[in-house]
Design an enzyme around this catalytic site. Structure first.
Site, mmCIF file in Angstrom:
data_model
loop_
_atom_site.group_PDB
_atom_site.id
_atom_site.type_symbol
_atom_site.label_atom_id
_atom_site.label_comp_id
_atom_site.label_asym_id
_atom_site.label_seq_id
_atom_site.Cartn_x
_atom_site.Cartn_y
_atom_site.Cartn_z
ATOM 1 N N ASP A 192 -51.721 12.557 -24.520
ATOM 2 C CA ASP A 192 -51.840 11.118 -24.692
ATOM 3 C C ASP A 192 -50.681 10.398 -24.033
ATOM 4 O O ASP A 192 -49.683 11.017 -23.662
ATOM 5 C CB ASP A 192 -51.837 10.826 -26.200
ATOM 6 C CG ASP A 192 -53.039 9.994 -26.582
ATOM 7 O OD1 ASP A 192 -53.270 8.987 -25.901
ATOM 8 O OD2 ASP A 192 -53.718 10.351 -27.557
ATOM 9 N N TRP A 258 -56.460 6.474 -20.674
ATOM 10 C CA TRP A 258 -57.444 5.403 -20.847
ATOM 11 C C TRP A 258 -57.735 4.586 -19.582
ATOM 12 O O TRP A 258 -57.979 3.381 -19.662
ATOM 13 C CB TRP A 258 -57.004 4.463 -21.981
ATOM 14 C CG TRP A 258 -56.250 5.134 -23.072
ATOM 15 C CD1 TRP A 258 -56.792 5.835 -24.108
ATOM 16 C CD2 TRP A 258 -54.826 5.199 -23.243
ATOM 17 N NE1 TRP A 258 -55.799 6.341 -24.894
ATOM 18 C CE2 TRP A 258 -54.581 5.957 -24.401
ATOM 19 C CE3 TRP A 258 -53.753 4.690 -22.528
ATOM 20 C CZ2 TRP A 258 -53.293 6.224 -24.855
ATOM 21 C CZ3 TRP A 258 -52.466 4.958 -22.977
ATOM 22 C CH2 TRP A 258 -52.260 5.714 -24.131
ATOM 23 N N GLY A 259 -57.679 5.218 -18.433
ATOM 24 C CA GLY A 259 -57.971 4.485 -17.200
ATOM 25 C C GLY A 259 -56.827 3.628 -16.706
ATOM 26 O O GLY A 259 -56.958 2.939 -15.692
ATOM 27 N N ALA A 261 -52.783 2.818 -15.294
ATOM 28 C CA ALA A 261 -51.911 3.365 -14.233
ATOM 29 C C ALA A 261 -52.706 3.834 -13.016
ATOM 30 O O ALA A 261 -52.294 4.758 -12.320
ATOM 31 C CB ALA A 261 -51.028 4.499 -14.768
ATOM 32 N N ASP A 279 -60.246 4.114 -26.774
ATOM 33 C CA ASP A 279 -60.967 5.005 -27.700
ATOM 34 C C ASP A 279 -62.372 4.503 -27.994
ATOM 35 O O ASP A 279 -62.591 3.306 -28.234
ATOM 36 C CB ASP A 279 -60.208 5.120 -29.023
ATOM 37 C CG ASP A 279 -58.880 5.822 -28.845
ATOM 38 O OD1 ASP A 279 -58.542 6.172 -27.699
ATOM 39 O OD2 ASP A 279 -58.182 6.017 -29.855
HETATM 40 C C1 GLA Z 1 -55.218 8.009 -28.803
HETATM 41 C C2 GLA Z 1 -56.322 8.773 -28.103
HETATM 42 C C3 GLA Z 1 -57.320 9.260 -29.134
HETATM 43 C C4 GLA Z 1 -56.626 10.104 -30.179
HETATM 44 C C5 GLA Z 1 -55.484 9.324 -30.804
HETATM 45 C C6 GLA Z 1 -54.618 10.162 -31.719
HETATM 46 O O1 GLA Z 1 -55.663 6.827 -29.339
HETATM 47 O O2 GLA Z 1 -56.943 7.981 -27.143
HETATM 48 O O3 GLA Z 1 -58.338 9.987 -28.498
HETATM 49 O O4 GLA Z 1 -56.140 11.276 -29.598
HETATM 50 O O5 GLA Z 1 -54.625 8.810 -29.802
HETATM 51 O O6 GLA Z 1 -53.607 9.400 -32.285
#
Ligand code: GLA
Length: 620
Positions: A192, A258-259, A261, A279
């Site tokens: 992450d 999450w897309g 950078a 998410d």
């Molecule tokens: C981020 C990730 C999720 C999950 C949480 C855990 O939000 O995008 O998929 O792994 O962290 O805290």
């Protein structure tokens, strides 16, 4: 707004550890390399399948819950169908010991207890391996994590003093990867990026004194505030550590930023899967957003490097057993996108109806097809969207999605499948196995949120080959010409910096391809100053009509199109401007393994210059 500060220490580190990046920046990025540069290391020839704890339990997980789902994966037959990774997400840790060793939360994972207190996940991974499964773990690229930043009430946050609660990889990459893969025997890691974005000097987290400052190098809302080379460099350090510590190559690296950078352009060169969005939530609108972030990025996914629109949320909210239509849509769409199929529900409680969704052999076969071609969006009429995916044997999979909340009529025509419209097409429904035949076109009625999904077989319009836009798994936009990354404004919220990226059968900005009045239904649209790598699977010729697309706003600057085979020039166009007729190029590709398609222009304002590789096709 605070000006982005870059730590000099970080830059020093980046330069010492990534000479390749520094070299690449000084070299001509359009020069042919003669090799495929998207990642093929690790174990992701097809998208990973398995289970992850997060959507089911958040941090409230323990060994019993995880093993119960693992056992169900085996006993239900899902393991035999390919679901093999059992991944712990956030919540497994106790703290980082003073000497740097990470400790497991043994009250939750009792098998990790050791006499000397050093803890070990080895008994846990041994158990999974003995069940024929693989084990996955979770970390963060910064010092601290997502739940620490955004979910302070979660039950299993790290404990101890400020340093002990620094459980992320930052400053510990090699040691942690060595522990997780070498000593503990994990096979998969999800990494992450919250630690790189949430702990700036102005954050309440830092001001409270509970967390040390780490100047943000990731900015989810503004791609230009991210320090892209620094983020990439940290992931590359992870990759180097994996090669050292998982020396048998049995690992899978999951990028979770999450897309942001501009990861679209480089994540595929580093990791095995890369998140394209924030998410997922168990809501229909959230599913659509996550779907959209990956759906127009087909050319950025290949065997070894897949788009990841996040884990499945089947089993909860809009995707629970009372919403079978939505649950089935979720599964069908993820299968079509070559998304990882990671179950995110408590399998102890999953009703048979939903187990059948996860276990649908026909859809699993679509997702795991060896061709590795992500579906391409071929049509959108209001709420109806049609996607087509080429399968390794030349068949197509087609999905028709009703995004809206009212019933809709939809028409599928043979041309969307690149089949002849005067010959019969056979469709096999992937949910119930029934076959229907049609010639030309056929109408369907779709319930709200329904996705119809078929395997299709028919007479190809192009009889002696395949269009490159049908084969995204072998086309890599190594350099896609985007110089000022921007979020895609067609996706809400606009986070994913994908605007202007290369597209199959469309311009980089999503229009139909057109050169000097000639429309191309088939082709690759990309910005100028780009280089596409294309793997040749034993075809003898490549034919294409090249030109500056009519949508270009710059009519003055010429673009030259050059085709290389295994690093050597094979064909070159004239200097073409907008309005010039498309020029036909044809090259002999016998014995050539890798083609490179370069579109070169002077100047850097590539956004003004979409170019079209019209009807680009391999021929037998
Ligand atoms: C981020 C990730 C999720 C999950 C949480 C855990 O939000 O995008 O998929 O792994 O962290 O805290």
């Amino acid at each position: 707004m605070r000006k982005h500060k870059i730590r000099s220490g970080m830059i020093g580190l980046a330069l010492i550890l990534a000479p390749s990046i520094a070299q690449a920046q000084s070299a001509d990025p359009l020069a042919p390399t003669g090799r495929w540069t998207a990642n093929t290391d690790g174990q992701a020839a097809t998208p990973p399948m398995g289970w992850n704890s997060w959507n089911a339990f958040f941090t409230d997980m323990d060994e019993e819950k995880v093993l119960a789902s693992a056992q169900k994966i085996v006993s239900s037959g899902l393991a035999a169908k390919g679901y093999r990774y059992i991944n712990l997400d956030e919540g497994w840790w106790e703290k980082r010991r003073e000497d740097g060793r990470m400790l497991v939360r043994t009250e939750k994972f009792p098998s990790a207890r050791t006499d000397d207190g050093s803890t070990s996940f080895r008994p846990f991974t041994d158990r999974l391996h003995a069940m024929g499964l693989k084990a996955g773990l979770y970390s963060d690229l910064g010092r601290n994590t997502c739940a620490q930043a955004y979910m302070p009430d979660e039950p299993n946050l790290p404990r101890g003093n400020v340093r002990e609660r620094e459980v992320g990889l930052y400053g510990h990459i090699d040691r942690d990867i060595g522990l997780y893969f070498g000593e503990w025997g994990f096979d998969y890691i999800k990494i992450d990026g919250c630690g790189l974005r949430a702990y700036g000097p102005d954050s309440a987290l830092v001001k409270s004194g509970r967390y040390r400052e780490l100047d943000p190098i990731l900015d989810l809302r503004d791609v230009n505030k991210s320090n892209i080379p620094a983020v990439r460099n940290l992931f590359e350090q992870v990759k180097v550590a994996l090669a050292r510590h998982a020396s048998d190559g049995d690992y899978l690296l999951s990028l979770c930023i999450w897309g942001s950078a501009n990861v679209r352009s480089w994540g595929k060169d580093v990791g095995n899967i890369s998140r394209t969005s924030d998410d997922i939530a168990p809501r229909w609108d959230a599913l659509l957003t996550n779907f959209d972030t990956a759906a127009t990025r087909a050319l950025y996914a290949h065997p070894g490097s897949w788009n990841d629109p996040d884990m499945l949320f089947i089993g909860k909210g809009d995707f629970d057993e009372h919403h079978l239509v939505e649950a089935q849509s979720h599964f069908a769409l993820w299968a079509m996108l070559n998304a990882p199929l990671l179950i995110g529900t408590d399998l102890r409680k999953t009703p048979p109806l939903l187990m059948d969704v996860f276990g649908n052999d026909r859809l699993i076969a679509i997702n795991q097809d060896r061709g590795g071609h992500q579906a391409v969006v071929v049509d959108r009429q209001g709420d109806i969207q049609t996607l087509v995916k080429t399968l390794a044997n030349g068949d197509k999979a087609v999905a028709i999605l009703n995004r809206g909340s009212t019933s809709q009529d939809a028409t599928l025509n043979a041309a969307q499948l690149k089949f002849r419209n005067d010959a019969p097409v056979r469709l096999v429904d992937l949910w119930n196995g029934t076959a229907v035949d049609f010639t030309g076109e056929r109408s369907f009625r779709l319930a709200p949120h329904q996705t119809l999904v078929f395997r299709a077989n028919g007479a190809r319009s192009l009889t002696d080959g395949m269009y490159l836009s049908e084969l995204p798994g072998v086309v890599n936009p190594a350099v896609d010409g985007v110089v000022r990354p921007k979020p895609d404004p067609t996706i809400e919220p606009p986070i994913y910096a994908g605007w202007g990226g290369a597209q199959a059968d469309r311009t980089p900005y999503g229009r139909g391809l057109q050169v000097a009045g000639r429309h191309f239904v088939n082709g690759v649209g990309i910005l100028s100053n780009s280089r596409l790598e294309v793997k040749n699977q034993h075809y003898r010729r490549l034919t294409v009509s090249v030109g500056v697309d009519n949508s270009a706003t710059d009519a003055k600057r010429p673009v030259t199109f050059i085709i290389y085979g295994d690093g050597r020039p094979l064909a070159r166009s004239a200097a073409l401007r907008r309005g010039d007729a498309a020029q036909d190029l044809a090259v002999n590709t016998s014995g050539v393994k890798l083609l490179e398609l370069v579109a070169r222009s002077e100047g850097t304002d590539n956004e003004a210059l979409p170019v079209t590789w019209g009807d680009a096709a391999f021929r037998r």
